[in-house]
Design a protein around this motif. Structure first.
Motif, PDB file in Angstrom:
ATOM      1  N   UNK A  64     -14.276   7.997 -44.201  1.00  0.00           N
ATOM      2  CA  UNK A  64     -14.939   9.113 -43.541  1.00  0.00           C
ATOM      3  C   UNK A  64     -15.921   8.592 -42.510  1.00  0.00           C
ATOM      4  N   UNK A  65     -16.575   9.512 -41.795  1.00  0.00           N
ATOM      5  CA  UNK A  65     -17.559   9.075 -40.814  1.00  0.00           C
ATOM      6  C   UNK A  65     -18.936   9.109 -41.460  1.00  0.00           C
ATOM      7  N   UNK A  66     -19.575   7.959 -41.530  1.00  0.00           N
ATOM      8  CA  UNK A  66     -20.932   7.894 -42.055  1.00  0.00           C
ATOM      9  C   UNK A  66     -21.902   8.142 -40.920  1.00  0.00           C
ATOM     10  N   UNK A  67     -23.115   8.508 -41.278  1.00  0.00           N
ATOM     11  CA  UNK A  67     -24.121   8.753 -40.249  1.00  0.00           C
ATOM     12  C   UNK A  67     -24.425   7.450 -39.508  1.00  0.00           C
ATOM     13  N   UNK A  68     -24.625   6.389 -40.268  1.00  0.00           N
ATOM     14  CA  UNK A  68     -24.838   5.078 -39.660  1.00  0.00           C
ATOM     15  C   UNK A  68     -23.816   4.111 -40.219  1.00  0.00           C
ATOM     16  N   UNK A  69     -23.425   3.181 -39.399  1.00  0.00           N
ATOM     17  CA  UNK A  69     -22.500   2.162 -39.892  1.00  0.00           C
ATOM     18  C   UNK A  69     -23.261   1.152 -40.729  1.00  0.00           C
ATOM     19  N   UNK A  70     -22.574   0.624 -41.732  1.00  0.00           N
ATOM     20  CA  UNK A  70     -23.166  -0.446 -42.514  1.00  0.00           C
ATOM     21  C   UNK A  70     -23.133  -1.723 -41.667  1.00  0.00           C
ATOM     22  N   UNK A  71     -24.233  -2.446 -41.607  1.00  0.00           N
ATOM     23  CA  UNK A  71     -24.211  -3.675 -40.808  1.00  0.00           C
ATOM     24  C   UNK A  71     -24.637  -4.865 -41.641  1.00  0.00           C
ATOM     25  N   UNK A  72     -24.178  -6.036 -41.213  1.00  0.00           N
ATOM     26  CA  UNK A  72     -24.681  -7.274 -41.774  1.00  0.00           C
ATOM     27  C   UNK A  72     -25.751  -7.737 -40.802  1.00  0.00           C
ATOM     28  N   UNK A  73     -27.001  -7.717 -41.207  1.00  0.00           N
ATOM     29  CA  UNK A  73     -28.068  -8.085 -40.286  1.00  0.00           C
ATOM     30  C   UNK A  73     -27.976  -9.565 -39.917  1.00  0.00           C
TER      31      UNK A  73
ATOM     32  N   UNK B 138     -37.920  -5.901 -27.635  1.00  0.00           N
ATOM     33  CA  UNK B 138     -38.247  -5.538 -29.011  1.00  0.00           C
ATOM     34  C   UNK B 138     -37.386  -4.386 -29.490  1.00  0.00           C
ATOM     35  N   UNK B 139     -37.175  -3.424 -28.608  1.00  0.00           N
ATOM     36  CA  UNK B 139     -36.381  -2.246 -28.963  1.00  0.00           C
ATOM     37  C   UNK B 139     -34.940  -2.621 -29.313  1.00  0.00           C
ATOM     38  N   UNK B 140     -34.383  -3.608 -28.602  1.00  0.00           N
ATOM     39  CA  UNK B 140     -32.996  -3.969 -28.890  1.00  0.00           C
ATOM     40  C   UNK B 140     -32.904  -5.057 -29.953  1.00  0.00           C
ATOM     41  N   UNK B 141     -34.018  -5.330 -30.619  1.00  0.00           N
ATOM     42  CA  UNK B 141     -33.969  -6.234 -31.760  1.00  0.00           C
ATOM     43  C   UNK B 141     -34.086  -7.702 -31.405  1.00  0.00           C
TER      44      UNK B 141
ATOM     45  N   UNK C  30     -24.291  -3.353 -32.794  1.00  0.00           N
ATOM     46  CA  UNK C  30     -24.470  -2.839 -31.438  1.00  0.00           C
ATOM     47  C   UNK C  30     -24.250  -1.325 -31.398  1.00  0.00           C
ATOM     48  N   UNK C  31     -23.257  -0.847 -32.147  1.00  0.00           N
ATOM     49  CA  UNK C  31     -23.009   0.599 -32.209  1.00  0.00           C
ATOM     50  C   UNK C  31     -24.236   1.331 -32.750  1.00  0.00           C
ATOM     51  N   UNK C  32     -24.796   0.816 -33.856  1.00  0.00           N
ATOM     52  CA  UNK C  32     -25.992   1.442 -34.412  1.00  0.00           C
ATOM     53  C   UNK C  32     -27.144   1.406 -33.426  1.00  0.00           C
ATOM     54  N   UNK C  33     -27.271   0.275 -32.725  1.00  0.00           N
ATOM     55  CA  UNK C  33     -28.340   0.138 -31.735  1.00  0.00           C
ATOM     56  C   UNK C  33     -28.202   1.197 -30.643  1.00  0.00           C
ATOM     57  N   UNK C  34     -26.980   1.355 -30.128  1.00  0.00           N
ATOM     58  CA  UNK C  34     -26.750   2.341 -29.076  1.00  0.00           C
ATOM     59  C   UNK C  34     -27.112   3.744 -29.560  1.00  0.00           C
ATOM     60  N   UNK C  35     -26.752   4.031 -30.815  1.00  0.00           N
ATOM     61  CA  UNK C  35     -27.072   5.357 -31.372  1.00  0.00           C
ATOM     62  C   UNK C  35     -28.580   5.556 -31.512  1.00  0.00           C
ATOM     63  N   UNK C  36     -29.268   4.513 -32.001  1.00  0.00           N
ATOM     64  CA  UNK C  36     -30.723   4.615 -32.160  1.00  0.00           C
ATOM     65  C   UNK C  36     -31.403   4.845 -30.826  1.00  0.00           C
TER      66      UNK C  36
END
Lengths: 343, 322
Positions: A280-289, B140-143, B194-200
């Motif tokens: 499904x589509x999650x609000x945020x993707x899970x990431x490996x920091x 800083x904003x882009x990590x 990067x996808x999460x960053x763009x969304x944020x």
């Protein structure tokens, strides 16, 4: 030694279930500005005839370098420090350069990621194909030409006789990849190493190329090592999978073990962060920091420690040992998969 | 025109001239051929299609990196399609930016990050101090950290470079950003970052995106509205869930089927869109551009051009079968 190899090959045909290739404790280093950097270490795996082994990892994880070490086409500042590569029972790392050249292309073939840079822009497609064929199979001009046409037809290029006279730039990305496959398979190798064969292509072209590889692979009963960072491709093509990270094999298992019962934190994180149609589509993707370790970092413990959410003191200081599960499934981790489930 | 429409494109055409043969007969490659789209403020318009379908060209036309052949582009109700390049420069710098596909070639290898980030602001006449401050703020904003300002692109990994590219695009505080395949050159684990960053960033700065990619599952994740492009035309468009869950155009179905799935056991059917069809047929033949690869094609598909029409609310398709 090459003669010995040929004899073993005859013997090998009788025992089909024998290992085709076995890699033992392979370690490759780079020498850079007087420093010694370890790129891959403790690489152990086997491949059997007719199977498709997926090697998955991010860029810089050492998957391409492992294959280049096996093929003996390392860059000048790289060196194999220790280890063995037994191909049909013979350690091919000890072969002379002349003998290795006979092996490459004929016994072990390779397809590269970028089909544009792998072909010589000044030579026709015909030249490329005929070169491989005449070098390994001999035969006259006529034979190599006929064989070239046959191979191009096999990989689905229409008007092979005419298109053969064209230059690489006149082919689209997918078509160039077909030419490379035709070259790689023209001498019917026992082992094909495909290094990211579809990464540079469109999704629709990917399907065509993967289906073609699959068809030829079953037809020729050839063992294939498929390097990729796309788990979807892995799941579609492979029978067994190796997950690499930071120059180590992190997890090895059959496709179903890796996809449905992954036991290494890295594999689990990779699967969770991939986008998939069935999810499904999650609000945020899970990431490996964070990012994969660079070669310059000196790691005392587990290479994944910095990005692992299960990491403990032990992980930082001690190199983990393999945990074994059923059917050859193994992980390089201090913790067993069942333990991770609880946390 | 509604108030919340930031960008409105009407019947946009971009033809590239090619001369071939002894007679040097002038021919055109119709990269973008009559595209109409509306992009709403604060939303993401996802553009899907294979290489060569014209999605990058469309993006570059909208921010006027290319001169257009014909058509109209409205940005905040102002016609910008016909502006001269000197006039467009100021409006582009202020409000429209682009993030490129390949983070390896989009950054000048001999420049420091500080210089790369300053460039868009210097064009606007900002002082060095302003540039540095904004640069540090956005890094800083882009990590990333202020320490990275004095480093050069080769010292960074692909994901970090793409972050620098995103920071550069945001330097002039734009309202609209074209993301041209921003993640296809990156590793899986970094793609998600990067996808999460763009969304944020979209949420924080109220950005509007045009997000182009060949991977429908990523576009669906990013976008509110999807446009599927084939051979210079939009063949299907609609709310992203509608297009994704119920694709109507045969081409969209093929595109969706082609995505390799991790968990599905189903083998993909072989797809027969030969890339040769893509660039030639649309220029030579009348009729539906997809007719020669389409399994449902009938005779009349090759004769008239289907128009984009609304078949359900919020779901448009250009196909004779609907």
């Amino acid at each position: 030694m090459y003669f010995e190899l040929l004899q073993n090959q005859e013997a090998g045909r009788e025992k089909a279930m024998d290992k085709l290739m076995e890699v033992n404790n392979l370690k490759t280093i780079f020498r850079l500005n007087g420093k010694v950097l370890t790129a891959i270490q403790d690489i152990n795996f086997e491949i059997y005839p007719g199977e498709v082994l997926g090697v998955v990892g991010e860029s810089g994880s050492g998957k391409s370098l492992t294959m280049k070490s096996i093929m003996g086409i390392l860059p000048e500042n790289a060196m194999i420090e220790k280890g063995k590569v037994l191909y049909k029972g013979v350690n091919i790392l000890n072969l002379k350069e002349r003998e290795k050249r006979k092996l490459r292309g004929k016994e072990i073939s390779m397809i590269f990621q970028d089909p544009m840079t792998a072909l010589n822009p000044l030579r026709t497609v015909e030249y490329h194909l005929k070169e491989v064929i005449s070098r390994h199979q001999g035969g006259g001009k006529l034979y190599s030409r006929e064989k070239a046409i046959e191979m191009l037809k096999k990989v689905g290029i229409r008007n092979a006789e005419e298109r053969m006279k064209q230059y690489p730039h006149e082919f689209s990305g997918g078509m160039r990849q077909r030419v490379l496959i035709a070259m790689a398979l023209s001498c019917e190798p026992s082992l094909l190493i495909a290094d990211e064969p579809v990464t540079a292509l469109d999704v629709t072209t990917q399907v065509q190329i993967l289906n073609l590889l699959k068809k030829l692979q079953t037809e020729h009963q050839m063992a294939t090592i498929l390097i990729t960072h796309d788990l979807g491709v892995t799941s579609d093509m492979c029978t067994r999978v190796i997950i690499m990270y930071g120059g180590h094999i992190m997890e090895e298992g059959t496709k179903n073990q890796i996809i449905f019962h992954p036991n290494h934190p890295y594999t689990r994180a990779l699967l969770r962060s991939s986008m998939d149609r069935e999810k499904g589509v999650a609000k945020r993707l899970y990431t490996i920091e964070g990012y994969p370790p660079s070669l310059y970092e000196h790691l005392q413990g587990c290479p994944f420690e910095k990005r692992c959410r299960f990491a403990s003191e032990k992980c930082r200081n001690e190199v983990p040992e393999y945990q074994y599960y059923e059917d050859g499934h193994r992980t390089l981790c201090h913790f067993r998969g069942e333990k991770l489930d609880e946390r | 025109m509604k108030d919340d429409v930031l960008i409105s494109v009407k019947n946009l055409k971009k033809y590239f001239p090619v001369r071939r043969g002894i007679l040097k007969e002038k021919k055109y490659i119709k990269a973008v051929d009559g595209v109409c789209i509306d992009i709403h403020k604060g939303e993401t318009f996802g553009l899907v299609g294979e290489s060569g379908c014209g999605k990058s060209t469309l993006g570059k036309c909208i921010i006027r990196m290319y001169d257009i052949t014909s058509g109209e582009i409205y940005f905040k109700n102002k016609e910008i399609g016909k502006l001269k390049s000197s006039e467009i420069k100021s409006s582009r710098n202020n409000s429209m930016q682009i993030v490129f596909q390949d983070p390896y070639s989009a950054l000048d290898p001999s420049w420091t990050v500080a210089k790369i980030l300053s460039e868009p602001l210097i064009q606007k006449g900002a002082s060095n101090k302003e540039c540095m401050e904004r640069g540090k703020y956005l890094l800083n904003k882009v990590g990333m950290t202020e320490m990275d300002m004095e480093r050069r692109p080769y010292e960074f990994s692909g994901g970090q470079r793409q972050r620098i590219g995103i920071a550069r695009a945001l330097m002039s505080n734009p309202e609209f950003v074209v993301c041209d395949e921003p993640i296809s050159a990156l590793d899986v684990s970094v793609q998600a970052q990067v996808i999460n960053l763009l969304k944020d960033l979209q949420e924080e700065f109220g950005l509007t995106y045009l997000f182009a990619s060949h991977d429908l599952s990523i576009v669906r994740y990013m976008s509110d509205w999807i446009g599927v492009m084939y051979s210079g035309k939009i063949v299907e468009s609609g709310y992203s869930d509608k297009v994704y869950k119920n694709p109507l155009h045969p081409y969209t179905k093929i595109l969706l089927d082609a995505i390799p799935s991790i968990y599905s056991e189903k083998r993909k059917k072989d797809i027969t869109i030969s890339p040769e069809n893509l660039d030639n047929f649309s220029n030579v033949y009348e009729g539906c551009p997809f007719a020669y690869s389409c399994e449902y094609a009938k005779e009349h598909c090759k004769e008239g051009k289907p128009l984009l029409q609304e078949v359900q609310s919020g779901h448009f398709v250009a196909c004779f079968h609907y």
